[in-house]
Design a protein around this motif. Structure first.
Motif, PDB file in Angstrom:
ATOM      1  N   ASP A  24      61.417  38.087  18.760  1.00 46.64           N
ATOM      2  CA  ASP A  24      61.824  37.859  20.231  1.00 46.64           C
ATOM      3  C   ASP A  24      61.340  39.521  20.606  1.00 46.64           C
ATOM      4  N   ARG A  25      59.953  39.553  20.986  1.00 48.46           N
ATOM      5  CA  ARG A  25      59.280  40.626  21.595  1.00 48.46           C
ATOM      6  C   ARG A  25      59.884  41.004  22.843  1.00 48.46           C
ATOM      7  N   ALA A  26      60.179  39.954  23.683  1.00 48.12           N
ATOM      8  CA  ALA A  26      60.974  40.230  25.171  1.00 48.12           C
ATOM      9  C   ALA A  26      62.138  40.636  25.068  1.00 48.12           C
ATOM     10  N   GLY A  27      62.907  40.046  24.153  1.00 48.95           N
ATOM     11  CA  GLY A  27      64.230  40.387  23.891  1.00 48.95           C
ATOM     12  C   GLY A  27      64.622  42.000  23.307  1.00 48.95           C
ATOM     13  N   ALA A  28      63.492  42.362  22.440  1.00 44.62           N
ATOM     14  CA  ALA A  28      63.461  43.512  21.994  1.00 44.62           C
ATOM     15  C   ALA A  28      63.154  44.809  22.923  1.00 44.62           C
ATOM     16  N   ALA A  29      62.377  44.372  24.045  1.00 46.05           N
ATOM     17  CA  ALA A  29      61.944  45.180  24.961  1.00 46.05           C
ATOM     18  C   ALA A  29      63.115  45.396  25.855  1.00 46.05           C
ATOM     19  N   ALA A  30      63.809  44.300  26.163  1.00 43.81           N
ATOM     20  CA  ALA A  30      65.117  44.364  27.145  1.00 43.81           C
ATOM     21  C   ALA A  30      66.012  45.152  26.742  1.00 43.81           C
ATOM     22  N   ARG A  31      66.161  45.122  25.233  1.00 43.88           N
ATOM     23  CA  ARG A  31      67.446  45.887  24.603  1.00 43.88           C
ATOM     24  C   ARG A  31      67.033  47.353  24.605  1.00 43.88           C
ATOM     25  N   LEU A  32      65.783  47.772  24.535  1.00 39.26           N
ATOM     26  CA  LEU A  32      65.250  49.133  24.458  1.00 39.26           C
ATOM     27  C   LEU A  32      65.527  49.465  26.080  1.00 39.26           C
ATOM     28  N   ARG A  33      64.998  48.827  26.953  1.00 40.41           N
ATOM     29  CA  ARG A  33      65.342  49.127  28.510  1.00 40.41           C
ATOM     30  C   ARG A  33      66.647  49.559  28.502  1.00 40.41           C
ATOM     31  N   ASP A  34      67.571  48.618  28.131  1.00 39.61           N
ATOM     32  CA  ASP A  34      69.057  48.984  28.359  1.00 39.61           C
ATOM     33  C   ASP A  34      69.349  50.110  27.577  1.00 39.61           C
ATOM     34  N   ALA A  35      68.787  50.360  26.487  1.00 36.86           N
ATOM     35  CA  ALA A  35      69.542  51.717  25.732  1.00 36.86           C
ATOM     36  C   ALA A  35      68.909  53.065  26.482  1.00 36.86           C
ATOM     37  N   LEU A  36      67.807  52.983  27.188  1.00 41.04           N
ATOM     38  CA  LEU A  36      67.444  53.995  28.128  1.00 41.04           C
ATOM     39  C   LEU A  36      68.096  54.262  29.132  1.00 41.04           C
ATOM     40  N   VAL A  37      68.964  53.491  29.798  1.00 38.69           N
ATOM     41  CA  VAL A  37      69.511  53.767  31.025  1.00 38.69           C
ATOM     42  C   VAL A  37      70.200  54.975  30.919  1.00 38.69           C
ATOM     43  N   PRO A  38      71.126  55.447  30.119  1.00 38.00           N
ATOM     44  CA  PRO A  38      71.692  56.621  30.384  1.00 38.00           C
ATOM     45  C   PRO A  38      70.919  58.042  30.453  1.00 38.00           C
ATOM     46  N   ILE A  39      69.572  57.540  29.889  1.00 37.97           N
ATOM     47  CA  ILE A  39      68.784  58.966  29.905  1.00 37.97           C
ATOM     48  C   ILE A  39      68.438  59.063  31.501  1.00 37.97           C
ATOM     49  N   ASN A  40      68.479  58.271  32.400  1.00 39.43           N
ATOM     50  CA  ASN A  40      68.230  58.477  33.937  1.00 39.43           C
ATOM     51  C   ASN A  40      69.013  59.714  34.217  1.00 39.43           C
TER      52      ASN A  40
END
Length: 124
Positions: A24-40
């Motif tokens: 599930d490449r799209a799901g993996a990218a979405a999970r990564l995106r969500d994990a990056l949010v705090p970095i902002n």
């Protein structure tokens, strides 16, 4: 001075952890995106926040939507080419960090003045 720019090579970072992402490449990218949010807001240990975070996606993950705190750039072709374009277009006058383990990409973005970190430097 402008906020630092963190550009994340989604395919490379996702692919660095053998957790079944290929199903599930799209799901993996979405999970990564969500994990990056705090970095902002919080930044990284050597990159204090606030930080503009850009996730570059390609292929089956191309339709990943942005969320507050993480802009998503969909590569029309090569993800590496899109990352180089983002760095070239938006990197002037600011600190730019690219997250990837791709040696060829590392060479291309450091030639533009960017720093490079490996995939383990961001939450996954």
């Amino acid at each position: 001075m402008a906020e630092p720019l963190l550009v994340v090579d989604a395919a490379n970072v996702v692919g660095s952890k053998p957790d079944g992402w290929w199903r599930d490449r799209a799901g993996a990218a979405a999970r990564l995106r969500d994990a990056l949010v705090p970095i902002n807001a919080d930044g990284l240990p050597d990159l204090p926040g606030p930080v503009e975070v850009v996730l570059v996606v390609e292929g089956r993950a191309r339709h990943t939507e942005p969320v507050p705190g993480v802009r998503v750039e969909s590569a029309p072709g090569s993800g590496d080419d899109e990352i180089v374009a983002v760095v070239a277009r938006e990197g002037a006058g600011r600190r730019v960090v690219v997250v990837t383990a791709d040696r060829g990409l590392r060479d291309r973005v450091t030639a533009l003045g960017a720093e490079v970190r490996g995939p383990s430097s961001v939450p996954r």
